[in-house]
Design a protein around this motif. Sequence first.
Motif, PDB file in Angstrom:
ATOM      1  N   GLU A  22       0.359  -0.865   0.205  1.00  0.00           N
ATOM      2  CA  GLU A  22       0.200   0.114  -0.256  1.00  0.00           C
ATOM      3  C   GLU A  22       0.689   1.228  -0.095  1.00  0.00           C
ATOM      4  OE1 GLU A  22      -3.269   1.986  -0.448  1.00  0.00           O
ATOM      5  OE2 GLU A  22      -3.243   0.638  -0.215  1.00  0.00           O
ATOM      6  N   GLY A  23       0.724   2.054  -0.755  1.00  0.00           N
ATOM      7  CA  GLY A  23       1.574   3.118  -1.578  1.00  0.00           C
ATOM      8  C   GLY A  23       3.103   3.338  -1.786  1.00  0.00           C
ATOM      9  N   SER A  49       5.915   2.843  -4.223  1.00  0.00           N
ATOM     10  CA  SER A  49       5.898   2.730  -5.420  1.00  0.00           C
ATOM     11  C   SER A  49       6.946   2.145  -6.467  1.00  0.00           C
ATOM     12  CB  SER A  49       7.041   4.635  -5.398  1.00  0.00           C
ATOM     13  OG  SER A  49       8.061   4.732  -4.987  1.00  0.00           O
ATOM     14  N   VAL A  50       6.386   1.794  -7.818  1.00  0.00           N
ATOM     15  CA  VAL A  50       6.989   1.066  -8.207  1.00  0.00           C
ATOM     16  C   VAL A  50       7.382   1.609  -9.455  1.00  0.00           C
ATOM     17  CG1 VAL A  50       7.114  -1.518  -8.379  1.00  0.00           C
ATOM     18  CG2 VAL A  50       5.925  -0.679  -6.752  1.00  0.00           C
ATOM     19  N   ALA A  51       8.620   1.203 -10.118  1.00  0.00           N
ATOM     20  CA  ALA A  51       8.784   1.380 -11.898  1.00  0.00           C
ATOM     21  C   ALA A  51       9.494   0.537 -12.014  1.00  0.00           C
ATOM     22  CB  ALA A  51      10.154   2.392 -11.587  1.00  0.00           C
ATOM     23  N   ILE A  52       7.900  -0.032 -13.411  1.00  0.00           N
ATOM     24  CA  ILE A  52       7.941  -0.920 -13.778  1.00  0.00           C
ATOM     25  C   ILE A  52       8.402  -1.195 -15.673  1.00  0.00           C
ATOM     26  CG2 ILE A  52       7.006  -3.207 -14.986  1.00  0.00           C
ATOM     27  CD1 ILE A  52       4.755  -2.347 -12.912  1.00  0.00           C
ATOM     28  N   GLN A  53       9.718  -1.300 -15.653  1.00  0.00           N
ATOM     29  CA  GLN A  53      10.411  -1.243 -17.558  1.00  0.00           C
ATOM     30  C   GLN A  53      10.395  -2.326 -18.156  1.00  0.00           C
ATOM     31  OE1 GLN A  53      14.352  -2.509 -18.210  1.00  0.00           O
ATOM     32  NE2 GLN A  53      14.770  -0.948 -19.141  1.00  0.00           N
ATOM     33  N   HIS A  84      -2.150  -6.904 -10.666  1.00  0.00           N
ATOM     34  CA  HIS A  84      -1.622  -7.292  -9.221  1.00  0.00           C
ATOM     35  C   HIS A  84      -1.205  -5.458  -8.628  1.00  0.00           C
ATOM     36  CE1 HIS A  84      -2.762 -10.960 -10.443  1.00  0.00           C
ATOM     37  NE2 HIS A  84      -1.762 -11.374 -11.426  1.00  0.00           N
ATOM     38  N   LEU A  85      -0.675  -5.139  -9.000  1.00  0.00           N
ATOM     39  CA  LEU A  85       0.964  -3.903  -7.877  1.00  0.00           C
ATOM     40  C   LEU A  85      -0.518  -2.868  -7.299  1.00  0.00           C
ATOM     41  CD1 LEU A  85       4.413  -3.970  -9.621  1.00  0.00           C
ATOM     42  CD2 LEU A  85       3.365  -4.701  -6.821  1.00  0.00           C
ATOM     43  N   HIS A  86      -1.524  -2.155  -8.407  1.00  0.00           N
ATOM     44  CA  HIS A  86      -2.455  -1.405  -8.666  1.00  0.00           C
ATOM     45  C   HIS A  86      -3.515  -1.582  -7.829  1.00  0.00           C
ATOM     46  CE1 HIS A  86      -4.983   1.480  -9.597  1.00  0.00           C
ATOM     47  NE2 HIS A  86      -6.576   0.562 -10.293  1.00  0.00           N
ATOM     48  N   ALA A  87      -4.333  -3.604  -7.910  1.00  0.00           N
ATOM     49  CA  ALA A  87      -5.099  -3.618  -7.063  1.00  0.00           C
ATOM     50  C   ALA A  87      -4.445  -3.765  -5.337  1.00  0.00           C
ATOM     51  CB  ALA A  87      -5.307  -4.569  -6.773  1.00  0.00           C
ATOM     52  N   LEU A 119      -4.948   1.662 -15.104  1.00  0.00           N
ATOM     53  CA  LEU A 119      -4.409   1.846 -13.611  1.00  0.00           C
ATOM     54  C   LEU A 119      -3.619   2.397 -13.152  1.00  0.00           C
ATOM     55  CD1 LEU A 119      -2.228  -1.677 -14.547  1.00  0.00           C
ATOM     56  CD2 LEU A 119      -4.554  -1.728 -13.874  1.00  0.00           C
ATOM     57  N   GLY A 120      -3.684   4.119 -13.744  1.00  0.00           N
ATOM     58  CA  GLY A 120      -3.967   5.263 -12.924  1.00  0.00           C
ATOM     59  C   GLY A 120      -2.431   5.503 -13.015  1.00  0.00           C
ATOM     60  N   ALA A 121      -1.867   4.774 -13.767  1.00  0.00           N
ATOM     61  CA  ALA A 121       0.483   4.602 -13.896  1.00  0.00           C
ATOM     62  C   ALA A 121       0.910   6.194 -14.484  1.00  0.00           C
ATOM     63  CB  ALA A 121       0.571   3.454 -14.540  1.00  0.00           C
ATOM     64  N   THR A 122       1.546   6.211 -14.169  1.00  0.00           N
ATOM     65  CA  THR A 122       2.713   7.712 -14.837  1.00  0.00           C
ATOM     66  C   THR A 122       3.111   7.102 -15.983  1.00  0.00           C
ATOM     67  OG1 THR A 122       2.356   9.120 -12.956  1.00  0.00           O
ATOM     68  CG2 THR A 122       4.171   8.844 -14.441  1.00  0.00           C
ATOM     69  N   ALA A 123       3.280   7.760 -17.054  1.00  0.00           N
ATOM     70  CA  ALA A 123       4.035   7.454 -17.720  1.00  0.00           C
ATOM     71  C   ALA A 123       5.455   7.847 -17.894  1.00  0.00           C
ATOM     72  CB  ALA A 123       3.629   7.570 -19.322  1.00  0.00           C
TER      73      ALA A 123
END
Length: 352
Positions: A176-177, A179-183, A195-198, A220-224
């Motif tokens: 919860e809360g 921050s994860v950067a996915i490459q 999964h992480l968003h949920a 998912l409300g991710a930041t590009a």
Amino acid sequence: MSVFDHIEFDSHEHVAFYHDKEAGLSAIIAIHNTNLGPALGGCRMWPYVSSAEALTDVLRLSKGMTYKAAMANIALGGGKSVIIGDPRKQKTPAMMEAMGKFVDSLSGKYFTAEDSGISVTDLQTMATQSDYIAGVNAQYHYADEQPDGNPAPSTAYGVFVGLKASVEHGLNSSLEGVSVAIQGMGHVGYRLASHLHAAGAKLYVADIFPEGVEKAVAELGATAVAPEEILGLDVDVLAPCALGAAINDQTLPMIKAKVIAGAANNQLAREEIGDMLVERGILYAPDYVINAGGIIDIFHQRMEKSTNAALRKHIEDIGTTLKEIYTRADAQKAATNRVANIIAEERFSLKG
């Protein structure tokens, strides 16, 4: 240069090259070790700049599969195949049929499955030429959904479970809360993001192809983030989910994350990078441990009898295995990749 002299050659049992001019196929199969059982490893299609680059990739990947199978406690060895070419432009049914013939020529010493650039449909085409194609007759799904033979959902779930265990150990935190950067937002990367968003994580995503990134932003409300910036973001967790060697001498100095846990194979450009991560206080989830969900899935599909629940439990054991590695690494003040290597080698090496 001989294959035996290649820097990535590590007592591989079998390396085969195949060319079918009419079908447009140039491919390599590498079998690293079959002490625990026949070799299993996905087929990757990628526009390698040279056959030398393709050989380097297949040798590294096949070795990683041996370690992956051993750490996942399954009776399989390690292998891999690569097709040289752009899957978006050059792939044809005739090429896939030719690849099936290539796999079949090894008479069951190697089973192939899905990997980057190859779909279940491609595997079904290969299967018209060989009985040694995995992932075409799926029976089980970890989430009780209809199985389609694609191991990516199980791979992504295993990475999620492993990332969660890594955050608990390294950050003493829930997701919860965090921050994860996915490459990389391909089949596995996007599912991991879901999964992480949920679970309440804050996501930053990047890929050289825009489709997955745009979908993650919208759904998912991710930041590009630009691909060249993703590794250096000031985040809690870095999840490499693209090609290998993302953590190298050039990128290491820019990494600010305290946990590295992702789906990509061969994330460390060389083993010594693991030692450097320890010095910098960064917890690394050995890639072939955390991304073993796919091979676990395929193993259960090949079993005479299993269940959805058994598959899910086996995948969730990835988190337990990682915590065991972390505990041992902490006690020995050693790099997690080196501890994992020792455990895996004890399992797949022949005794006496």
